[in-house]
Design an enzyme around this catalytic site. Structure first.
Site, short mmCIF file in Angstrom:
data_model
loop_
_atom_site.label_atom_id
_atom_site.label_comp_id
_atom_site.label_asym_id
_atom_site.label_seq_id
_atom_site.Cartn_x
_atom_site.Cartn_y
_atom_site.Cartn_z
N SER A 148 1.33 0.18 0.17
CA SER A 148 2.79 0.24 0.13
C SER A 148 3.26 0.67 -1.26
O SER A 148 4.26 1.37 -1.40
CB SER A 148 3.41 -1.09 0.55
OG SER A 148 2.96 -2.13 -0.29
N ASP A 193 -5.11 6.36 -3.53
CA ASP A 193 -3.92 6.03 -2.74
C ASP A 193 -2.80 7.05 -2.95
O ASP A 193 -2.22 7.57 -1.99
CB ASP A 193 -3.41 4.63 -3.11
CG ASP A 193 -4.49 3.57 -2.96
OD1 ASP A 193 -5.50 3.85 -2.30
OD2 ASP A 193 -4.32 2.48 -3.53
N TYR A 243 -10.18 -6.65 -9.83
CA TYR A 243 -10.26 -5.18 -9.74
C TYR A 243 -10.68 -4.61 -11.10
O TYR A 243 -11.60 -3.79 -11.18
CB TYR A 243 -8.91 -4.62 -9.30
CG TYR A 243 -8.93 -3.13 -9.00
CD1 TYR A 243 -9.28 -2.65 -7.75
CD2 TYR A 243 -8.60 -2.21 -9.98
CE1 TYR A 243 -9.31 -1.29 -7.48
CE2 TYR A 243 -8.62 -0.85 -9.72
CZ TYR A 243 -8.97 -0.39 -8.47
OH TYR A 243 -9.00 0.96 -8.21
C1 GLA Z 1 -7.20 0.08 -4.40
C2 GLA Z 1 -6.95 1.14 -5.48
C3 GLA Z 1 -7.68 2.44 -5.16
C4 GLA Z 1 -9.16 2.19 -4.84
C5 GLA Z 1 -9.30 1.05 -3.82
C6 GLA Z 1 -10.73 0.68 -3.59
O1 GLA Z 1 -6.62 0.49 -3.21
O2 GLA Z 1 -5.59 1.39 -5.60
O3 GLA Z 1 -7.56 3.35 -6.22
O4 GLA Z 1 -9.88 1.92 -6.00
O5 GLA Z 1 -8.59 -0.11 -4.23
O6 GLA Z 1 -11.41 1.72 -2.99
#
Ligand code: GLA
Length: 407
Positions: A148, A193, A243
């Site tokens: 989103s 994304d 992350y």
């Molecule tokens: C999130 C991040 C992406 C990617 C995914 C894992 O969605 O925004 O850039 O790293 O995690 O694939």
């Protein structure tokens, strides 16, 4: 663990595309908020689901996502005084206001930081903007792992550009929106994304090479295949640091390989054989993180080829391998995702299933024979509810086009 806002979608029904006429209520709502007059611009910006290729984008690797039907819609109108006023149908009592003529900074409420961030990055890039009134409406679950945030970013950029009478190449648009996410949402995300939201092709998934910036569009035959998304409705509150930790661990792996071979710039450059021979030299944790990324790149290109050759069993098997690798080596899955994948794979006609997106909650994606969709969604909803006491949301989606101006 907490529940997240969920979709109001009839459970087993395909998610129907917004017809042009369905923007009328949003235009009416815009007019009630901001007043009559002027030319209204309407923009749609889809969410995305990644079929395979997870945590590979920031390793210069391959991803294989598609844009989906749930989307963020925007109605906007230009302003000559440089003010930006933003409302969202999700937060009807809030109006966020800032000016493009002064420095743009992060502020409360956080949902509007995507809009601030994009305005700031467009300005930084020297794009001549005008102010705007804009209203957003969202059918994507916030925090559900279906991007989103990227949908808001790319849609916002299209609003600003449309009102200024400008167009931008989709790759540049994606990079700029990624910067907005880094600088205004503090998420050091990769490019997947924003790239897919801006450049997806209807009816296709995109094999994207995150190093070369090349796209291969793979058609998805809707007579033979359905894409089903099931939302766990949970988000474990770890994602922020987890992350960034994963990115750092990958960099530690790269640093090791680069000492022997300076041409190695990213895990993309490391083969499975190289990784295996370095096993004793890396800590178990870094070894496993690297093994996920190196093997996921191989799975992703193979799965794209398998899908384009209608080899659905093979593509599905690779998806399950991807899930297991994310669970065991990369450690970004959670019991809710594991359970949905396990249960999905018990159902006849399900080719493959895996967690999708960054992990720690959010959604699974399954590739399914059309006739098995009802069985899958009914079974998963019931079993998940029994096991976790939470009602998940399941829906079918087709692959949609990237963000666009509608009016
Ligand atoms: C999130 C991040 C992406 C990617 C995914 C894992 O969605 O925004 O850039 O790293 O995690 O694939």
């Amino acid at each position: 663990m907490s529940n997240v806002a969920h979709l109001t979608i009839t459970r087993h029904q395909p998610y129907f595309d917004h017809m042009e006429s369905s923007y009328e209520p949003l235009k009416d709502s815009f007019t009630r908020t901001f007043g009559e007059g002027g030319r209204l611009v309407v923009v749609r910006s889809p969410g995305r689901v990644n079929l395979i290729g997870e945590h590979t984008d920031y390793n210069d690797g391959f991803v294989f996502p598609m844009a989906i039907q749930p989307q963020v819609s925007f109605v906007c109108r230009g302003r000559e005084d440089g003010l930006v006023r933003v409302t969202s149908t999700a937060f009807p009592d809030e109006m966020v206001e800032f000016s493009i003529q002064t420095a743009i900074t992060k502020a409360q409420p956080t949902w509007a930081n995507y809009v601030r961030g994009v305005a700031s990055e467009l300005k930084k890039a020297g794009i001549p903007l005008i102010g705007m009134d804009v209203q957003l409406s969202n059918t994507l679950p916030v925090g559900g792992g279906l991007s989103s945030s990227a949908a808001i970013e790319v849609g916002t950029a299209l609003c600003f550009l449309a009102l200024a009478g400008l167009e931008m190449d989709v790759a540049r648009l994606a990079l700029l929106c990624q910067q907005a996410e880094h600088n205004f949402a503090d998420v050091p995300c990769g490019i997947m994304d924003q790239m897919i939201v801006s450049s997806a092709r209807q009816g296709h998934a995109t094999l994207y090479d995150c190093r070369q910036g090349t796209r291969v569009y793979v058609p998805l035959n809707s007579q033979e295949l359905r894409v089903v998304i099931v939302n766990t409705m949970v988000k474990h509150e770890l994602t922020g640091s987890e992350y960034a930790d994963r990115r750092n661990q990958c960099q530690m792996g790269v640093a090791h390989f680069a000492r022997a071979n300076p041409k190695i710039k990213a895990l993309r450059d490391v083969s499975l054989a190289q990784l295996e021979s370095a096993k004793g030299e890396l800590s178990d944790l870094i070894y496993r993180r690297c093994r996920h990324v190196v093997s996921e790149n191989l799975r992703t290109t193979e799965a794209a080829t398998a899908l384009s050759n209608h080899q659905y069993e093979r593509a599905g098997a690779l998806m399950v391998q991807s899930h297991n690798s994310l669970r065991d080596d990369y450690e970004v899955s959670v019991p809710e995702l594991d359970y949905l994948v396990e249960q999905a794979m018990q159902i006849k006609g399900v080719y493959g299933a895996r967690m999708t997106g960054g992990g720690f909650g959010g959604c699974i994606v399954a590739l399914v024979q059309p006739r098995s969709v009802d069985e899958l969604t009914t079974q998963l909803e019931q079993k998940y509810q029994d096991r976790f006491g939470i009602q998940p949301t399941a829906f079918v989606t087709t692959a949609t086009a990237g963000a666009s101006r509608v009016e």
